[in-house]
Motif scaffolding. Structure first.
Motif, PDB file in Angstrom:
ATOM      1  N   VAL A   1      41.511   9.553  20.319  1.00 35.20           N
ATOM      2  CA  VAL A   1      42.012   8.933  19.093  1.00 35.20           C
ATOM      3  C   VAL A   1      43.541   8.875  19.138  1.00 35.20           C
ATOM      4  O   VAL A   1      44.178   9.553  19.942  1.00 35.20           O
ATOM      5  N   TRP A   2      44.109   8.067  18.260  1.00 37.29           N
ATOM      6  CA  TRP A   2      45.563   7.840  18.167  1.00 37.29           C
ATOM      7  C   TRP A   2      46.110   7.251  19.466  1.00 37.29           C
ATOM      8  O   TRP A   2      47.223   7.555  19.878  1.00 37.29           O
ATOM      9  N   THR A   3      45.318   6.412  20.120  1.00 32.52           N
ATOM     10  CA  THR A   3      45.712   5.857  21.414  1.00 32.52           C
ATOM     11  C   THR A   3      46.368   4.496  21.225  1.00 32.52           C
ATOM     12  O   THR A   3      45.698   3.509  20.917  1.00 32.52           O
ATOM     13  N   SER A   4      47.669   4.436  21.416  1.00 34.08           N
ATOM     14  CA  SER A   4      48.376   3.164  21.282  1.00 34.08           C
ATOM     15  C   SER A   4      48.146   2.313  22.523  1.00 34.08           C
ATOM     16  O   SER A   4      47.926   2.834  23.624  1.00 34.08           O
ATOM     17  N   VAL A   5      48.181   1.005  22.337  1.00 31.10           N
ATOM     18  CA  VAL A   5      48.013  -0.072  23.333  1.00 31.10           C
ATOM     19  C   VAL A   5      46.714   0.029  24.134  1.00 31.10           C
ATOM     20  O   VAL A   5      46.577  -0.620  25.163  1.00 31.10           O
ATOM     21  N   ALA A   6      45.742   0.837  23.659  1.00 32.09           N
ATOM     22  CA  ALA A   6      44.473   0.934  24.394  1.00 32.09           C
ATOM     23  C   ALA A   6      43.784  -0.416  24.474  1.00 32.09           C
ATOM     24  O   ALA A   6      43.059  -0.696  25.439  1.00 32.09           O
ATOM     25  N   GLU A   7      43.997  -1.270  23.459  1.00 33.87           N
ATOM     26  CA  GLU A   7      43.320  -2.559  23.424  1.00 33.87           C
ATOM     27  C   GLU A   7      43.775  -3.496  24.538  1.00 33.87           C
ATOM     28  O   GLU A   7      43.084  -4.457  24.879  1.00 33.87           O
ATOM     29  N   ARG A   8      44.930  -3.224  25.131  1.00 35.97           N
ATOM     30  CA  ARG A   8      45.424  -4.104  26.199  1.00 35.97           C
ATOM     31  C   ARG A   8      45.827  -3.352  27.464  1.00 35.97           C
ATOM     32  O   ARG A   8      46.366  -3.946  28.402  1.00 35.97           O
ATOM     33  N   ALA A   9      45.547  -2.066  27.494  1.00 35.59           N
ATOM     34  CA  ALA A   9      45.935  -1.260  28.648  1.00 35.59           C
ATOM     35  C   ALA A   9      45.037  -1.546  29.842  1.00 35.59           C
ATOM     36  O   ALA A   9      43.842  -1.825  29.706  1.00 35.59           O
ATOM     37  N   ASP A  10      45.636  -1.480  31.030  1.00 34.41           N
ATOM     38  CA  ASP A  10      44.871  -1.611  32.269  1.00 34.41           C
ATOM     39  C   ASP A  10      44.315  -0.259  32.706  1.00 34.41           C
ATOM     40  O   ASP A  10      43.183  -0.170  33.195  1.00 34.41           O
ATOM     41  N   TRP A  11      45.124   0.788  32.514  1.00 37.11           N
ATOM     42  CA  TRP A  11      44.729   2.119  32.938  1.00 37.11           C
ATOM     43  C   TRP A  11      45.098   3.138  31.859  1.00 37.11           C
ATOM     44  O   TRP A  11      46.010   2.914  31.068  1.00 37.11           O
TER      45      TRP A  11
ATOM     46  N   LEU B   1      48.054  -0.022  14.905  1.00 33.65           N
ATOM     47  CA  LEU B   1      48.879   0.277  16.065  1.00 33.65           C
ATOM     48  C   LEU B   1      48.189   1.249  17.010  1.00 33.65           C
ATOM     49  O   LEU B   1      48.498   1.311  18.190  1.00 33.65           O
ATOM     50  N   PHE B   2      47.254   2.026  16.472  1.00 33.00           N
ATOM     51  CA  PHE B   2      46.522   3.002  17.272  1.00 33.00           C
ATOM     52  C   PHE B   2      45.067   2.574  17.401  1.00 33.00           C
ATOM     53  O   PHE B   2      44.611   1.626  16.750  1.00 33.00           O
ATOM     54  N   ASN B   3      44.369   3.317  18.221  1.00 34.69           N
ATOM     55  CA  ASN B   3      42.957   3.010  18.467  1.00 34.69           C
ATOM     56  C   ASN B   3      42.154   4.289  18.636  1.00 34.69           C
ATOM     57  O   ASN B   3      42.689   5.336  19.026  1.00 34.69           O
ATOM     58  N   GLU B   4      40.873   4.181  18.357  1.00 35.50           N
ATOM     59  CA  GLU B   4      39.894   5.154  18.825  1.00 35.50           C
ATOM     60  C   GLU B   4      39.333   4.617  20.134  1.00 35.50           C
ATOM     61  O   GLU B   4      39.123   3.409  20.281  1.00 35.50           O
TER      62      GLU B   4
ATOM     63  N   ARG C   1      38.233   0.826  19.507  1.00 32.86           N
ATOM     64  CA  ARG C   1      38.166   0.404  18.108  1.00 32.86           C
ATOM     65  C   ARG C   1      39.531   0.610  17.456  1.00 32.86           C
ATOM     66  O   ARG C   1      40.071   1.714  17.483  1.00 32.86           O
ATOM     67  N   PRO C   2      40.087  -0.431  16.871  1.00 32.59           N
ATOM     68  CA  PRO C   2      41.403  -0.286  16.241  1.00 32.59           C
ATOM     69  C   PRO C   2      41.345   0.611  15.008  1.00 32.59           C
ATOM     70  O   PRO C   2      40.339   0.664  14.303  1.00 32.59           O
ATOM     71  N   LEU C   3      42.448   1.332  14.764  1.00 29.12           N
ATOM     72  CA  LEU C   3      42.602   2.175  13.586  1.00 29.12           C
ATOM     73  C   LEU C   3      43.713   1.598  12.714  1.00 29.12           C
ATOM     74  O   LEU C   3      44.837   1.424  13.172  1.00 29.12           O
ATOM     75  N   ARG C   4      43.393   1.310  11.477  1.00 29.88           N
ATOM     76  CA  ARG C   4      44.401   0.774  10.576  1.00 29.88           C
ATOM     77  C   ARG C   4      45.184   1.926   9.951  1.00 29.88           C
ATOM     78  O   ARG C   4      44.608   2.838   9.369  1.00 29.88           O
TER      79      ARG C   4
END
Length: 678
Positions: free
Chosen positions: A452-462, A504-507, A494-497
């Motif tokens: 959780v609280w993972t930024s840019v996970a939606e577009r990260a390669d690694w 900006l963060f994600n699960e 999954r994005p977190l609002r």
């Protein structure tokens, strides 16, 4: 750390503290209680023989030929031992006249004559006789001018210079007082037992000590800078540095002295303990220099005019051999099209010069600063590596050659985007308690869990991921460091609002995600150690003269709105705090240039930097009144300034949580820097 940074100044401070302690100064203070005529003759004779008050007087006039900074180092050391007898007034008078002497100095008309009760010569602005009195500071004998009328013998044509020197030297004493109080409180917290354990193990005490450290380091940095600026030939910069010191040092010393008594408890409240003597000195220094709010208003006025603190660093000729090549390389890169500059920075090793070759230059502190200066001069802006700036150093230090070949250069070129899969719903700051499991399978590992609280996970390669590979050992020993392909099967993002309204963060959910053996960094079980990895050759950089975003915005509001005195003072205090944060970085850099590792400033700067950004963003909104109550939403891109300001205020709330909460970082500071028990 003390005011002095160079080896010579550190040695001077150490020797003077030992000398001062040998005089038994506190015994002399107590013996002279209530005696207005007490001049502390024996101690003054010893100080005079040492030439303490004349360190910055030219040798040709009988002084030590040192700098104002040298004088400040000496005053800090003597204040640490609470040496009585008038060193502050004597040092001030000696600097004003250029002649050693035992001076009392009236800093402003109608004011007290600093150390006038111990003086043989007086520099006064009001005519009259000196009447020594015992004030609340039992280690000093200040004086009033009785029967004042007309103009006294000022002894110095520049009253403003007198004020600036007075605050500069008094700030050095405040730093010495704060340092003693911090050390005394911490030493006591290490040995005093309550409820079966050392009180320093209690989180409340640990946090209070850490806050004392933050304040003491701020006082030290501001006092140091005022003295540095006094030695430079720039009146505007000196005045700015002095006002920042006046805002910071004297309230700071009082707060640290009060906290010392609080930690000491009942013993600290007794007259027999020395703590109250230091509180008395701190309170008196604050009263002598005058209002911090008035100084804060001057800081605001200067900032509105465009003044920012710029500390020049003397590289002592060490840059001469490397600057021509650095300048030529920077200019060559600047001449390339914008879309080719990043690759050129990487090829030259200039994107990360502190990294080892071939990805950097293995550059020392001097080389890093020169490269920064020349890139700045040429107008070249380095791209931000973001999470790659954390992932790649770990791969460089602990990865295999194949991992370095696969990941490092593409990350530098921006071809790979990284995210960090560390935090979990049940293990934020308590990272060792993470529950994501990694099970051995053929050819690698299968990862299952939630991050959780993972930024840019939606577009990260690694992603760099910590997972538990052994549940039968101590928590921090059973963790392994993985490199996870974010396109692998079994990963759901999954994005977190957040409170800003944006995501900006994600699960990140991992469901039987396969990670091959070649994507394990180091050995299974090494993850905890790797998570704390930094390269031995740390990044060194000079602080920017520009203030942080919200502080600059507050200055803009001060320039364009009719603010009251209270509001102008609030702006000035934020400018001062942001300036001190920058000064802490400068002092860290200067230590690196001297061949020393990072001091406590870098840790303190992180804590103060969070407070600065949060408080200044809140102030910006506060200065705009009740308009937020009828604002239709917040959006940093809407073009509405208030909407962007509120977005910034909301967004900065994460700073005291992300990367370890402020409270956890204070625990760390208490244990690792101050040595308090766990």
């Amino acid at each position: 750390m003390s005011i002095g940074i160079s080896d010579e100044q550190v040695e001077l401070a150490d020797s003077l503290r030992k000398w001062a302690a040998s005089l038994s100064p506190l015994e002399a203070v107590r013996a002279a209680e209530g005696d207005a005529s007490a001049g502390f003759a024996a101690i003054w004779t010893a100080a005079d023989e040492m030439g303490i008050a004349a360190i910055a007087v030219p040798e040709s006039a009988g002084g030590g030929g040192g700098t104002v900074l040298d004088q400040a180092v000496a005053l800090e050391a003597c204040a640490h031992e609470l040496v009585p007898g008038g060193l502050l007034g004597a040092s001030l008078g000696s600097l004003l006249t250029g002649t050693p002497g035992r001076y009392g100095v009236q800093v402003r008309p109608g004011g007290v004559v600093w150390d006038g009760g111990n003086a043989t010569e007086a520099l006064v602005l009001d005519a009259g006789d000196l009447a020594p009195e015992v004030g609340i500071d039992l280690s000093a004998r200040h004086a009033r001018v009785s029967g004042a009328g007309g103009t006294g013998d000022a002894g110095d044509a520049g009253d403003e210079r007198r004020r600036l020197l007075a605050v500069t030297l008094a700030a050095a004493e405040a730093a010495g007082v704060a340092r003693w109080c911090l050390e005394t409180a911490v030493d006591y917290a290490k040995v005093r037992e309550q409820f079966g354990q050392k009180i320093g193990a209690f989180q409340a005490i640990k946090h209070l000590c850490a806050q004392m450290l933050e304040t003491a380091e701020s006082v030290t940095a501001a006092a140091w800078d005022a003295a540095v600026a006094a030695d430079a030939d720039d009146a505007e910069q000196w005045a700015f540095a002095v006002d920042v010191a006046q805002v910071t040092c004297f309230d700071g010393a009082v707060e640290v002295a009060k906290s010392c008594i609080q930690i000491l408890g009942g013993i600290g409240f007794t007259y027999e303990h020395d703590a109250h003597l230091y509180l008395r000195r701190a309170l008196t220094l604050r009263a002598l220099v005058g209002s911090a709010d008035t100084a804060a208003e001057r800081v605001t006025a200067a900032a509105v005019k465009g003044v920012r603190r710029q500390v020049a660093v003397d590289l002592e000729g060490r840059d001469e051999a490397i600057r021509p090549d650095a300048r030529a390389t920077a200019e060559r890169i600047a001449g390339l099209p914008a879309d080719e500059q990043r690759e050129a920075l990487v090829a030259a090793g200039y994107l990360t010069p502190h990294w080892p070759t071939p990805y950097g230059l293995g550059a020392d502190a001097t080389t890093q600063i020169v490269i920064d200066q020349e890139l700045g001069r040429a107008g070249v802006v380095r791209p931000d590596l973001v999470i790659a700036g954390w992932a790649v150093p770990t791969i460089l230090a602990h990865g295999t050659d194949a991992q370095r070949e696969r990941f490092v250069r593409p990350s530098l070129l921006g071809e790979l985007t990284w995210c960090q899969l560390f935090s979990e719903p049940g293990s934020g700051s308590d990272l060792a308690s993470l529950r994501t499991r990694a099970v051995r399978v053929e050819g690698g590992w299968s990862l299952t869990g939630q991050k959780v609280w993972t930024s840019v996970a939606e577009r990260a390669d690694w992603g760099i991921c910590l997972a538990r590979t052994d549940a039968d050992v101590l928590q921090h020993k059973g963790i392994t460091y993985f490199l996870v392909d974010m396109r692998a099967a079994g990963i759901e993002v999954r994005p977190l609002r957040e409170i800003t309204g944006e995501a900006l963060f994600n699960e990140v959910f991992l469901d039987d995600v396969f990670v091959p053996d070649e994507c394990v960094v180091a050995e299974p079980g090494d993850g905890w150690k790797l998570a704390r990895t930094t390269l031995a050759n740390e990044r060194v950089a000079m602080a920017s003269a520009r203030l942080t975003k919200s502080v600059e915005r507050a200055v803009e509001l001060a320039a364009t709105r009719d603010l009251g005195a209270v509001e102008r003072a609030k702006v000035g205090r934020q400018v001062a705090l942001a300036t001190v944060c920058g000064l802490l970085g400068v002092r860290t850099t200067l230590r690196a240039l001297g061949g020393h590792g990072p001091g406590v400033e870098s840790s303190v700067a992180k804590l103060l930097g969070v407070r600065s950004r949060q408080d200044s963003s809140e102030l910006v909104v506060e200065l705009q009144g009740d308009a937020l109550a009828v604002l239709d939403g917040i959006d940093k891109t809407s073009g509405d300034a208030l909407a962007a300001d509120i977005w910034e205020q909301f967004n900065t709330r994460c700073l005291s949580i992300a990367g370890g909460t402020t409270q956890i970082l204070r625990n760390v500071a208490g244990e690792r820097i101050l040595g308090l028990p766990r």
